[in-house]
Design a protein around this motif. Structure first.
Motif, PDB file in Angstrom:
ATOM      1  N   LYS A   1     -63.019 -82.479  14.551  1.00 39.53           N
ATOM      2  CA  LYS A   1     -61.937 -82.331  15.668  1.00 39.53           C
ATOM      3  C   LYS A   1     -62.160 -82.851  17.184  1.00 39.53           C
TER       4      LYS A   1
ATOM      5  N   THR B   1     -58.080 -85.872  14.259  1.00 38.01           N
ATOM      6  CA  THR B   1     -58.990 -85.374  13.350  1.00 38.01           C
ATOM      7  C   THR B   1     -59.443 -86.381  12.493  1.00 38.01           C
ATOM      8  N   PHE B   2     -60.650 -86.292  11.786  1.00 37.57           N
ATOM      9  CA  PHE B   2     -60.866 -87.261  10.821  1.00 37.57           C
ATOM     10  C   PHE B   2     -62.007 -86.597  10.031  1.00 37.57           C
ATOM     11  N   ARG B   3     -62.283 -87.116   8.936  1.00 37.21           N
ATOM     12  CA  ARG B   3     -63.138 -86.432   7.610  1.00 37.21           C
ATOM     13  C   ARG B   3     -64.434 -87.391   7.801  1.00 37.21           C
TER      14      ARG B   3
ATOM     15  N   ASP C   1     -63.423 -72.864   8.479  1.00 32.09           N
ATOM     16  CA  ASP C   1     -62.077 -72.473   8.232  1.00 32.09           C
ATOM     17  C   ASP C   1     -61.753 -71.964   6.957  1.00 32.09           C
TER      18      ASP C   1
ATOM     19  N   VAL D   1     -65.700 -77.301   9.644  1.00 30.68           N
ATOM     20  CA  VAL D   1     -65.145 -78.055  10.744  1.00 30.68           C
ATOM     21  C   VAL D   1     -66.047 -78.067  11.889  1.00 30.68           C
TER      22      VAL D   1
ATOM     23  N   TRP E   1     -68.329 -82.725   2.407  1.00 33.49           N
ATOM     24  CA  TRP E   1     -67.391 -83.335   3.493  1.00 33.49           C
ATOM     25  C   TRP E   1     -67.212 -82.652   4.642  1.00 33.49           C
TER      26      TRP E   1
ATOM     27  N   THR F   1     -64.555 -81.839   8.177  1.00 32.86           N
ATOM     28  CA  THR F   1     -63.553 -82.254   8.911  1.00 32.86           C
ATOM     29  C   THR F   1     -63.970 -82.229  10.412  1.00 32.86           C
TER      30      THR F   1
ATOM     31  N   ASP G   1     -63.192 -74.923   4.502  1.00 33.51           N
ATOM     32  CA  ASP G   1     -63.558 -76.223   4.894  1.00 33.51           C
ATOM     33  C   ASP G   1     -64.616 -76.082   6.125  1.00 33.51           C
TER      34      ASP G   1
END
Length: 183
Positions: A58, A30-32, A86, A99, A54, A56, A97
């Motif tokens: 995956k 994972t990264f942002r 999510d 994703v 922002w 996230t 968030d």
């Protein structure tokens, strides 16, 4: 027609990618990614940054390994995948968030260069191949032949899709995708 919820985001990594392992030993990374629109203020003529959004991201499989080995905080990237929201309950109530389950991640090369290196991963050991005897999924067994070794030698330098693309074709594809130019 099937409904799809794909998104493409261009931004920068907010931190180094993180490898994660689930209870079933499956791993992912994972990264942002933060994306900040920039525009000119009509009254002053100056460029101003908008609000940063922002996401996230995956990734799984080979993509996750390549992301973990290649990307770092601050790298400019283009991410494509399916977007989800999510939700969970935190200390301050319900949280959410965006994703992205990425199927493609690329370094955006407008402001820099990248040297591409093909990743060749060794296949996992196959049970039942000891002493030159191969065991099939149905339990059948047979001996490896000499021509199997010749085929294995050919696999050391495989011709991958895209190996024969010219520099001009690549530049055209990058430009068509809005990703800048080659070189």
């Amino acid at each position: 027609m099937a409904d799809r919820n794909e998104i493409t985001v261009q931004g920068r990594l907010g931190a180094d990618p993180v490898r994660r392992v689930g209870a079933n030993r499956a791993s992912w990374v994972t990264f942002r990614v933060g994306t900040t629109p920039r525009g000119r203020d009509r009254s002053t003529g100056e460029y101003k940054d908008g609000r940063t959004e922002w996401f996230t991201v995956k990734t799984w499989g080979d993509l996750s390994e390549n992301v973990a080995d290649s990307l770092h905080k601050g790298n400019p990237v283009v991410v494509r995948g399916k977007v989800y929201v999510d939700t969970w309950t935190g200390e301050n109530g319900e949280r959410w968030d965006h994703v992205i389950h990425a199927d493609a991640v690329a370094v955006e090369i407008k402001g820099g260069t990248v040297k591409y290196t093909k990743t060749i991963r060794e296949p996992a050991a196959v049970p039942g191949t000891a002493n030159g005897v191969l065991t099939g999924p149905d339990g059948s067994q047979w001996e490896a032949r000499e021509d199997d070794d010749a085929a294995a030698e050919d696999d050391e330098n495989p011709q991958l899709p895209g190996d024969d693309i010219t520099e001009e074709e690549l530049e055209g594809e990058l430009s068509a995708a809005g990703l800048g130019t080659f070189g």
